[in-house]
Motif scaffolding. Structure first.
Motif, PDB file in Angstrom:
ATOM      1  N   ARG A 111       1.123  -1.194   0.106  1.00 55.40           N
ATOM      2  CA  ARG A 111       0.157   0.230  -0.101  1.00 55.40           C
ATOM      3  C   ARG A 111       0.720   1.364   0.224  1.00 55.40           C
ATOM      4  N   CYS A 112       2.057   1.397  -0.358  1.00 56.34           N
ATOM      5  CA  CYS A 112       3.115   2.205  -0.906  1.00 56.34           C
ATOM      6  C   CYS A 112       3.540   3.183  -0.042  1.00 56.34           C
ATOM      7  N   GLY A 113       3.289   3.070   1.556  1.00 55.83           N
ATOM      8  CA  GLY A 113       4.191   2.864   1.758  1.00 55.83           C
ATOM      9  C   GLY A 113       5.064   2.087   3.653  1.00 55.83           C
ATOM     10  N   GLY A 114       3.528   0.556   3.453  1.00 58.84           N
ATOM     11  CA  GLY A 114       3.472  -0.136   4.584  1.00 58.84           C
ATOM     12  C   GLY A 114       3.537   0.507   5.951  1.00 58.84           C
ATOM     13  N   THR A 115       3.063   0.913   6.854  1.00 59.35           N
ATOM     14  CA  THR A 115       2.842   1.075   7.988  1.00 59.35           C
ATOM     15  C   THR A 115       3.557   2.552   9.120  1.00 59.35           C
ATOM     16  N   LEU A 116       4.586   3.079   7.418  1.00 65.25           N
ATOM     17  CA  LEU A 116       5.422   3.959   7.836  1.00 65.25           C
ATOM     18  C   LEU A 116       4.877   5.674   7.637  1.00 65.25           C
ATOM     19  N   ALA A 117       3.968   5.817   7.038  1.00 63.82           N
ATOM     20  CA  ALA A 117       3.436   6.679   6.084  1.00 63.82           C
ATOM     21  C   ALA A 117       1.287   6.568   5.773  1.00 63.82           C
ATOM     22  N   PRO A 118       0.623   7.038   5.375  1.00 67.15           N
ATOM     23  CA  PRO A 118      -1.087   7.041   5.360  1.00 67.15           C
ATOM     24  C   PRO A 118      -0.928   6.017   3.944  1.00 67.15           C
ATOM     25  N   GLU A 119      -1.577   5.290   3.986  1.00 68.96           N
ATOM     26  CA  GLU A 119      -1.577   3.915   3.021  1.00 68.96           C
ATOM     27  C   GLU A 119      -2.104   4.545   2.066  1.00 68.96           C
ATOM     28  N   ASN A 120      -1.891   4.019   0.602  1.00 69.91           N
ATOM     29  CA  ASN A 120      -1.863   4.434  -0.589  1.00 69.91           C
ATOM     30  C   ASN A 120      -2.334   6.174  -0.864  1.00 69.91           C
TER      31      ASN A 120
END
Length: 250
Positions: A22-31
């Motif tokens: 989802r683009c950044g995993g758990t490090l950023a808001p997904e998608n």
């Protein structure tokens, strides 16, 4: 084969081993674009993201059928037009530093992939009842937006959506998504002319991975967040490992 990528497991494969979920995993808001920022920061060269349709048939990135979990909107995503969706905050739920983050279009994602040299796995994520039109428009959009570059790998849990994508853009590579690989997996992927099979790592075993690869398919395992497990899957021959922990799997 109709796809532009050779199905043979010994043929050159254009995608890297690690894929950001989802683009950044758990490090950023997904998608979101913030996920792309995280990928660049940690050196990731491929992202997975979810594409669906607004009420007015704009292709945009969102996982859920409803807006409530990851935006300040409410209700079914398919009931909202793009002008309504783009006005939503898709980052505040993840942290104060992401307030004001907007939902991106598929065109926005393509632009980031081109700018940052990142490959894409586009999961076709149709809202209920919109499987065929979503598969068709995502494939057509991807074909146009990634022209002249490494083609995005299309995938879906929906047979109908992936079949529609096959018919709309047969040259784009496809991978069928399963949680647990069913007994008739070979029939399904053959009918869809897939180049890969994507499954939850929890249900994969070394003999099953070997069987899938012997059929000429590549294998993507999701969502792998433990480095030891990731190394084991790679030893089994898994080609792509999709992870939320882009800070741990390097």
């Amino acid at each position: 084969m109709a796809t532009g990528i050779d199905r043979g497991s010994s043929a050159p494969w254009p995608y890297p081993r690690l894929v950001a979920h989802r683009c950044g995993g758990t490090l950023a808001p997904e998608n979101t674009s913030a996920g792309f920022d995280a990928c660049v920061r940690y050196g990731y060269r491929m992202v997975e993201f979810d594409a669906k349709l607004s009420a007015d048939n704009v292709l945009f990135l969102l996982h859920d059928d409803t807006l409530d979990r990851t935006t300040n909107g409410h209700g079914p995503a398919a009931a909202h037009t793009w002008p309504e969706l783009v006005a939503l905050d898709a980052g505040a739920w993840r942290g104060a530093e992401f307030v004001g983050t907007r939902l991106p279009t598929l065109a926005d994602a393509a632009e980031r992939c081109a700018r940052d040299g990142i490959a894409a796995n586009i999961e076709i994520k149709p809202c209920p009842g919109r499987e065929v039109i979503t598969g068709t428009l995502v494939a057509q959009g991807a074909l146009a937006l990634w022209q002249g570059r490494t083609p995005p790998l299309l995938s879906s849990f929906s047979f109908d959506a992936l079949a529609a994508a096959r018919d709309a853009a047969p040259s784009l590579p496809r991978g069928m998504l399963f949680e647990q690989v069913p007994a008739d997996w070979l029939r399904i992927v053959s009918e869809l002319d897939c180049v890969s099979l994507h499954a939850s790592h929890r249900y994969l075993s070394e003999p099953l991975v070997a069987q899938i690869r012997a059929s000429g398919l590549r294998v993507l395992a999701y969502t792998v967040n433990d480095p030891t497990r990731a190394r084991l899957l790679a030893q089994w021959g898994v080609d792509m490992i999709c992870t939320d922990r882009i800070d741990l799997l390097t």
